[in-house]
Design an enzyme around this catalytic site. Sequence first.
Site, PDB file in Angstrom:
ATOM      1  NE  ARG A  92     -49.738 -90.596  -8.168  1.00 24.19           N
ATOM      2  CZ  ARG A  92     -49.398 -91.094  -9.350  1.00 24.19           C
ATOM      3  NH1 ARG A  92     -50.079 -90.757 -10.432  1.00 24.19           N
ATOM      4  NH2 ARG A  92     -48.386 -91.906  -9.469  1.00 24.19           N
ATOM      5  CE  LYS A 125     -35.331 -81.535 -13.790  1.00 25.69           C
ATOM      6  NZ  LYS A 125     -36.306 -81.517 -12.658  1.00 25.69           N
ATOM      7  CD  GLU A 130     -48.366 -88.786  -4.809  1.00 20.24           C
ATOM      8  OE1 GLU A 130     -47.869 -87.799  -5.390  1.00 20.24           O
ATOM      9  OE2 GLU A 130     -48.249 -89.966  -5.240  1.00 20.24           O
TER      10      GLU A 130
END
Length: 637
Positions: free
Chosen positions: A397, A283, A369
């Site tokens: 979700r 990243k 979730e």
Amino acid sequence: MPVETPLLDAVKYPADLRKLEKNQLRQLADELRAEVIDAVSVTGGHLGSGLGVVELTVAIHYVFNTPDDRLVWDVGHQCYPHKVLTGRRERIRTLRQGGGLSGFTKRAESEYDPFGAAHAATSISAALGFARARDHLGRKNNVVAVIGDGSMSAGMAYEGMNNAGHLGTRLIVILNDNDMSIAPPVGAMSAYLARAASGKLYQGVRKISKQFMKRLPPALYDKLAKAEEYGRAMVTGGTLFEELGFYYVGPIDGHNLDHLIPVLENVRDMDDGPVLVHVVTKKGKGYPPAEQSADKYHGVAKFDVVSGKQHKGAPNAPAYQKVFAKALIKEAEKDPLIVGITAAMPSGTSLDLFAEAFPDRCYDVGIAEQHAVTFAAGLAADGMKPFCAIYSTFLQRGYDSVVHDVALQNLPVRFPMDRAGLVGADGPTHAGAFDIAYLGCLPNMVLMAAGDEAELVHMTATAAAYDEGPIAFRYPRGEGVGVELPEQGRILEIGKGRIVREGTKVAILSYGARLAEAIKAADSLEAHGLSATVADARFAKPLDHDLIRQLVRHHEVVVTVEEGSVGGFGAFVLHFLAGEGLLDAGLKIRTMTLPDVYIDQDKPEKMYDVARLNAPHIVETVMKALGRSAEVVNLRG
């Protein structure tokens, strides 16, 4: 001084990219990285993830015939380089701005975005749908899904892989591994093995061997097939993916185009079954500030390219999320049963502050979730007091778990819902528009909404003290309104609102963070001779029936205001009034909600204008109810 980008200037679409020589792609990638850094420095947005996939993006568009070959990105945080290469470079400095490019992939924006995404782990399932549609329609195109390692913590990714493996559909999944540390050392040997395992020679030998083995007894065939699979997995890794029915290739260096392109060409030319290509990236690659602090440069404000310093304005008031976290810490200091749960958003919910104070009482479960909610239910069932802090849009979700595992069993799980309402630059995919409606319909559920940051402190304390069942409280993104914060939260009486100011002609009943605008509207009405009451409902469920009766009996006009969808607080009020027989002809009641559309990204104040939820719109609603709409022009002037 702007960086020169001669190759990138010649690439408007991927077809132009495919005209380049392979030895030019390194320079193109460098120019593309510089362009992304410069663009995001102007607009803000997601930086680190996009920088990590620059080479991968170049390689994919070079090898595959996009848009005929379908490219499905997961989440979309990493799609900025993709947007630059697919005809949107001229608009790249409008990212996340009103009327500009979305910060995520979006079908309406480009044919190169076959599937919109801003929530995690949708790519494999969607790509499998594209692959099966291709097969049904008799097409021959490739389908490629790019999924980040963070999304692999979500169960949906494995559901998609399991189904793809079962169907044996020709599908390419690229796992962008930048944080999981699941890869063995990446270098020349692993690149060689990946290229060999995906090459035509190995595939040809493998095919002939399979044809031969099929003549053997089934039991022996199965054992030999497993032996080949495990033997290859021992050398290259990827046993889990092989078990799910994918042919595993990798790991390979995602920043080395000489390694990437031959492998992608090989898997492109495979003619059967799903393939997973394991790519290792970093990243923030190529921009030192982002490489050194991946978390701070995942999502950034406008910044100085040379220094990396982000230009964040001085806050006028603390952010709601930090007010919540600090209030929760104070409650946890008194109560050892309180624990915090987040689904891969510790800094976004500020539960990272809670984790610093109570490292053994805070759980980051990853992008999961549904698991987070049921995990909280298990904790609650055995006497703990879980605060399951999830953005309103992401709690969608986990909805089945909320219904089946929490509400049905009446378990005291606390749901702090951050990012309730409109969220500015993240746009409609992250707006918390629906939680009032989708939680309000559930038996046993208590719903609160903070009118300001002081109320959020009280609601945190109220949730901590409430053990009779599930309780949820919503609060918006961004800074509070600047009210004085209490040292300690006060436990609110369940189902009781408050009168903020008293009047006689008009009543404005606010639920949540539009309270400040309701007060402004009352000021404007008073200036025009209309005495106005402002009430803060605090609770959508249970409703404060006495307060509502008082308002409708003593005011000519009653307006409900909420930052939620149709079917929420206003609907609950109307339902109550209808049942009580209080909707008589003399009462002028109006409900103000978010409109029944998805509102594109913009500055928050402009989005509220589009939603018609600012003070002038409340005044206009009152005036029209009184048949005095002509005065609205004067108010706006």
